[in-house]
Write a protein that holds these residues in place. Structure first.
Motif, PDB file in Angstrom:
ATOM      1  N   TYR B 659       1.069  -1.062   0.086  1.00 31.61           N
ATOM      2  CA  TYR B 659       0.029  -0.144   0.116  1.00 31.61           C
ATOM      3  C   TYR B 659       0.743   1.019  -0.030  1.00 31.61           C
ATOM      4  CZ  TYR B 659      -4.382  -2.162   0.978  1.00 31.61           C
ATOM      5  OH  TYR B 659      -5.423  -3.313   1.023  1.00 31.61           O
ATOM      6  N   ASP B 660      -0.323   1.863  -0.714  1.00 35.12           N
ATOM      7  CA  ASP B 660       1.201   3.229  -0.401  1.00 35.12           C
ATOM      8  C   ASP B 660       0.124   4.391   0.785  1.00 35.12           C
ATOM      9  OD1 ASP B 660      -1.221   4.853  -0.963  1.00 35.12           O
ATOM     10  OD2 ASP B 660      -0.648   5.586  -3.620  1.00 35.12           O
ATOM     11  N   GLU B 661      -0.062   5.975   1.101  1.00 36.31           N
ATOM     12  CA  GLU B 661       0.243   6.359   2.123  1.00 36.31           C
ATOM     13  C   GLU B 661      -1.153   6.608   1.886  1.00 36.31           C
ATOM     14  OE1 GLU B 661       2.343   9.247   0.016  1.00 36.31           O
ATOM     15  OE2 GLU B 661       2.498   7.112   0.535  1.00 36.31           O
ATOM     16  N   THR B 662      -1.816   6.345   0.785  1.00 32.16           N
ATOM     17  CA  THR B 662      -3.781   7.480   0.565  1.00 32.16           C
ATOM     18  C   THR B 662      -3.710   5.803   0.859  1.00 32.16           C
ATOM     19  OG1 THR B 662      -3.769   6.956  -1.443  1.00 32.16           O
ATOM     20  CG2 THR B 662      -2.734   9.076  -1.231  1.00 32.16           C
ATOM     21  N   GLY B 663      -3.542   4.630   0.696  1.00 32.21           N
ATOM     22  CA  GLY B 663      -5.142   3.094   1.039  1.00 32.21           C
ATOM     23  C   GLY B 663      -4.771   2.427  -0.489  1.00 32.21           C
TER      24      GLY B 663
END
Lengths: 160, 745, 83
Positions: B659-663
């Motif tokens: 995952y990236d930090e935005t989900g």
């Protein structure tokens, strides 16, 4: 854009159909021609479930445009058996229990046939390398690789 | 071990009845359904991991030529119900007031072509208020974390919590006094592990087609693990009676637990109702990763204590499991499996089921057990090292056995963990030297319950003396064969004379899901019952024909005969000549085999080589040992062990939801979510241990799930032997290996 | 009587509680008398709740009228399926 008229040869028979310019060969085979033996697992060339032989080359039908089929000779899983007679790979997959759910099986058989047609002496390492583009989630590949090795031996004993 | 009975059909390796269709491309899977006038559907999914839905404007989509209908969560509402009142079962299929993960469905379109449906979906305007997501299981537990469900209160051992929380439940499972016992142990080892969300990875994406007649009759074609539970769920979601829904199971291209839940089926049904036409919906691969149910990521802390002579005394653990966006019981499951391989007096497990902004998790082959074993089986390895004992002999000395207390507090019936470890100790693999630098050998055990549940079959005698076997359990890995074999064994006919068929929900009695390693076990029991009923009925008819009392006729080895031997006939002869002259003969077998199968145990041995420069782990040799009770069709049982091991190898080395930090899951395709290929696994040797299960007439034990449990820890233990570094995080990707061996940056 | 972890808030946290009765049904009735929070949570008018199953010793039971021997362990267990 208007549909294109395509003339091709599939499993030894002349076939005509109308193709959307953006449609994949896989979509044309499955939706236009009713050849649903080629499966869609990923639609981007990663799983091999839609493998067909395209003018002698093994391709992922999802990554070929339907319009590219014009004037081409194609073999799909439906054309691997010779009438009522199963291909040695098909027999070998059955006898080796090389399928569980069976969704990847058409792609594996088409891919393995493409290999053995050119390299009847392929060994385990070569078979594993060749089939690395075909994903199976059920078997761990053990029985698939053995089935291909057995079929190769069988085909060497009784050349087609 | 008891002597194995001398079976005639069981234990042979015939070709499966559905095999030819599957090697010729004729078999019809979920996406192969084609109906006259069929429309194609497409599901619009949330691009945000956490967002309020302020409104959805579908007018532009509806106006596009070729579009026949658009639906949203409002279409799942009963009269007077609002979308915020939808139960989780419905809200996960179509978000109402909140999208809780990227990929969460928000609307769906039916159109005359797939392309038009996609184009229309792009015209749907969803007014999102984007919220911060929470993606890590431990962060989600902290006060101040973004809350997914404002109304949710934690269930705890002391009652419900007071404030909104992402902790669904805190479950405490305790026997004895683990804290006090640990303080007295001579050897204490501990570990902290974390694993990432992984997917079942079945090659066939979900697909469903539905029709809805004006009289309310609904027919759904779908590639499900359970057509009867799917019918039940569709009934609940649609508010439509079960009697008006027929589910026709297509062939199914893998499931592993991921095709129990319904996703597309009710959507296809609503679109069919709105359009009056058949509607087919299919997922693409990214939909499958983002919009269906993977298995939880976990965070586990565990401590194991033993005496100096190698007796395990106490296990203490704290286990947090992601349930994804909606409440589940993954961690609660973990408490029921974590310590199952060993007889340990003092156990205390605190388990936390937690919601995060990721897809709602579903079962995946022995759910919750592999991640728990990743921690516990490394602890056993650490203890063996500290004690200076062989890791297999240490396991044998502490093994669970008949009568020892299992993880739920009740004693085990006849189980075969110790026999598996003994077979591993005797195996050619374990006794072969492993030489060379950067190489190591690891071992690990694993457990899964295996369940029984409910199954029904019908058996009909055909005029030529063959029998048809009608089943309701969808066949994912060869169960038509394993059930036909059990019927052939019971009624004394050839395997080839049994013709099995998987039918729809109107055509046979109730069947639970094809899951929990239950079909060959429980549907097998139904088959045996049907077979016995058939013999009883044939004996009655034969008594009339032969003019002797029914109790004067015996049946054994496929032959009916009178006591004096004056009259005899094979099953086939009697079926043809006696039954064939009378009314049709169909019998049923229906069982509730309950929840307990006695338990399945596996033990795996693996040799690895770690490339010190790249960090890549290569599997050199692999052996899977398992107690399978009785192997009905040994080839398909071996296949279960090999396939489970390969999935475990993928989980151990490559697979993760990244995952990236935005989900956003950045690897939602097979190219970047790498499941093992032919080049990643060697031949996988199998050793079938057969400790007959007393709960089944032929001693069958479920075989499908246990083999995914040991590989994670077995490979971690092997990497430790190869590198000297413990691997506490999955996957053990090249980068992770280099980080732990200090070769990276 | 062994209580599953998810129901222990109804028994004051106790994992094991004594209960008496000649049959499984009677043992459960006695349990519910002692811990009224369990009323309707173990059995209802149609039998055992679907989220639970019951075992005596290591044997799952399907008939609530099955006899229970003196000193026997009755286990209430959470239903579980698998993948």
């Amino acid at each position: 854009m208007s549909k294109k008229h395509i003339t091709t040869r599939i499993n030894g028979e002349d076939v005509e159909f109308l193709a959307e310019p953006g449609a994949s060969l896989l979509a044309a085979l499955r939706d236009e021609l009713g050849l649903t033996g080629s499966k869609e697992g990923c639609n981007n060339g990663n799983c091999g479930a839609c493998n067909v032989v395209f003018d002698g080359a093994l391709v992922n039908a999802c990554c070929v445009l339907a319009v590219e089929a014009n004037g081409v000779e194609i073999t799909t899983i439906e054309g691997v058996a010779n009438g009522e007679e199963l291909h040695p790979l098909q027999t070998s997959f059955l006898e080796n229990a090389a399928l569980q759910c069976g969704i990847c099986t058409p792609g594996f058989i088409v891919a393995a046939k493409a290999l053995l047609d050119k390299e009847p002496d392929a060994d385990e390492a070569r078979i594993r390398h060749w089939l690395a583009g075909n994903l199976c989630r059920c078997t761990g590949y053990d029985k698939i690789v053995r089935a291909v090795l057995d079929a190769a031996a069988d085909m060497r004993r009784t050349p087609a | 071990m008891t002597d194995k009975p001398n079976y005639r059909v069981i234990g042979t390796r015939p070709v499966r009845p559905d095999g030819i269709d599957k090697v010729t491309g004729r078999a019809q899977y979920g996406a192969d359904t084609r109906l006259p006038g069929m429309l194609r559907g497409y599901v619009l999914r949330s691009p945000h991991a956490h967002a309020k839905i302020r409104g959805i404007d579908t007018s532009k989509a509806e106006a596009l030529p070729g579009v026949k209908a658009v639906m949203t969560a409002a279409d799942f509402c009963a009269p007077g119900q609002t979308v915020d009142q939808l139960p989780d079962l419905s809200a996960n299929l179509m978000a109402g007031t909140k999208a809780l993960y990227r990929g969460h469905a928000v609307a769906a379109v039916a159109a005359i072509t797939d392309e038009i449906a996609r184009d229309a979906a792009a015209l749907i305007e969803v007014n999102y208020e984007v919220l911060p997501p929470v993606l890590d299981v431990r962060e989600a537990m902290l006060p101040g974390a973004p809350i997914l469900h404002e109304a949710m209160r934690s269930r705890t051992p002391t009652g419900p919590g007071e404030n909104p929380s992402n902790i669904v439940a805190h479950t405490l499972s305790a026997f004895g006094d683990a804290d006090a016992a640990l303080a007295e142990c001579d050897v204490v080892v501990d570990i902290v592990t974390s694993t990432k969300m992984v997917h079942q990875g079945y090659i066939e994406p979900q697909a469903a087609t539905a029709t809805w007649n004006p009289d309310g009759q609904v027919v759904i074609w779908t590639c499900t693990q359970g057509s009867f539970p799917a019918r039940q769920n569709c009934s609940q979601i649609l508010g439509h009676p079960i009697s008006k829904i027929k589910v026709i199971p297509t062939e199914i291209g893998g499931g592993f637990g991921g095709k129990i839940a319904v996703y597309l089926e009710p959507v296809a049904a609503v679109l069919a109702r709105k359009t009056g036409k058949p509607v087919k919906l299919t997922m693409d691969r990214s939909d499958v990763f983002e919009g269906t149910g993977p298995t939880p990521g976990t965070s586990i802390r565990a401590t194991l204590g033993a005496t100096k002579d190698g007796k395990f005394k106490a296990l203490k653990a704290d286990m947090a499991y992601e349930n994804g966006a909606y409440p589940g019981a993954a961690a609660t499951y973990a408490t029921m499996v974590a310590a199952a391989c060993y007889d340990i007096e003092h156990v205390k497990i605190d388990a936390f089921d937690v919601v995060v902004n990721k897809p709602r998790t579903q079962d995946y082959r022995a759910p919750s057990s592999p991640a728990a074993a990743f921690a516990i089986e490394q602890l056993v390895d650490k203890a063996a090292e500290k004690l200076g004992m062989d890791p297999l002999k240490l396991r044998l000395a502490n093994s669970s056995h008949e009568g020892s207390r299992g993880p739920m507090g009740m004693p085990f019936s006849r189980i075969g963990h110790a026999e598996c470890v003994e077979a591993a100790l005797d195996s050619p693999h374990y006794n072969a030297p492993l030489e060379g630098p950067n190489r190591g050998r690891g071992v690990a055990s694993g457990f899964w319950f295996n369940v029984g549940l409910r199954s029904s079959v019908n058996v009909t005698v055909q005029p030529d003396g063959t029998v048809s076997l009608v089943e309701g359990s969808t066949d994912i890995g060869g169960t038509r064969a394993s059930l036909a074999m059990q019927l052939a064994e019971t009624i004394g006919v050839e395997y080839e004379d049994v013709k099995p068929a998987v039918v729809d929900t109107d055509a046979v009695g109730y069947n639970d899901v094809t899951a929990g390693s239950r079909v060959t076990f429980a549907s097998g029991m139904a088959v045996v019952e049907a077979g016995r009923n058939l013999i009883k009925e044939m004996t009655a008819r034969l008594a009339t024909a032969w003019n002797v009392p029914a109790d004067a006729i015996s049946f054994s080895n496929g032959v009916f005969s009178t006591a004096d031997g004056s009259k005899t006939g094979t099953f086939k002869q009697i079926a043809e000549n006696v039954v064939g002259r009378g009314p049709g003969l169909t019998v049923s077998g229906s069982v509730n085999a309950g929840f307990l199968q006695g338990g399945g145990f596996a033990h795996h041995i693996v040799d690895v080589e770690v490339d010190p420069d790249t960090g890549k782990v290569q599997i050199l040799r692999y052996t899977a040992v398992q107690d399978v009770g009785t192997a009905v069709h040994p080839s398909y049982v071996e296949g279960q062990l090999q396939g489970g091991a390969a999935q475990g190898i993928g989980w151990a080395l490559n697979e993760e939801y990244y995952y990236d930090e935005t989900g956003r899951m950045v690897n939602a395709g097979y190219l970047d979510y790498r499941i093992p290929t032919t080049l990643d696994v060697p031949m996988i040797d199998t050793i079938l241990v057969e400790v007959p299960n007393p709960l089944h007439p032929y001693g069958v034990r479920g075989a499908g799930e246990p083999p995914i449990v040991p590989p994670l820890a077995a490979i971690a233990n092997a990497v430790y032997r190869a590198t000297g570094q413990r691997q506490t995080q999955l996957p053990m990707s090249p980068r992770r290996i280099l980080e732990t061996t200090g070769k990276l940056g | 009587m062994f209580i599953p972890a998810m129901m222990r808030s109804m028994t004051g946290g106790a994992a094991q509680v004594p209960a008496s009765g000649a049959t499984v049904r009677a043992v459960i009735e006695d349990l519910v008398r002692q811990h009224p929070g369990l009323a309707g949570r173990v059995v209802d008018e149609n039998g055992v709740r679907p989220e639970l199953f019951i075992a005596v010793g290591s044997e799952e039971i399907f008939n609530l009228d099955q006899a229970v021997a003196e000193g026997a362990e009755v286990h209430l267990l959470a239903a579980i399926a698998g993948g």
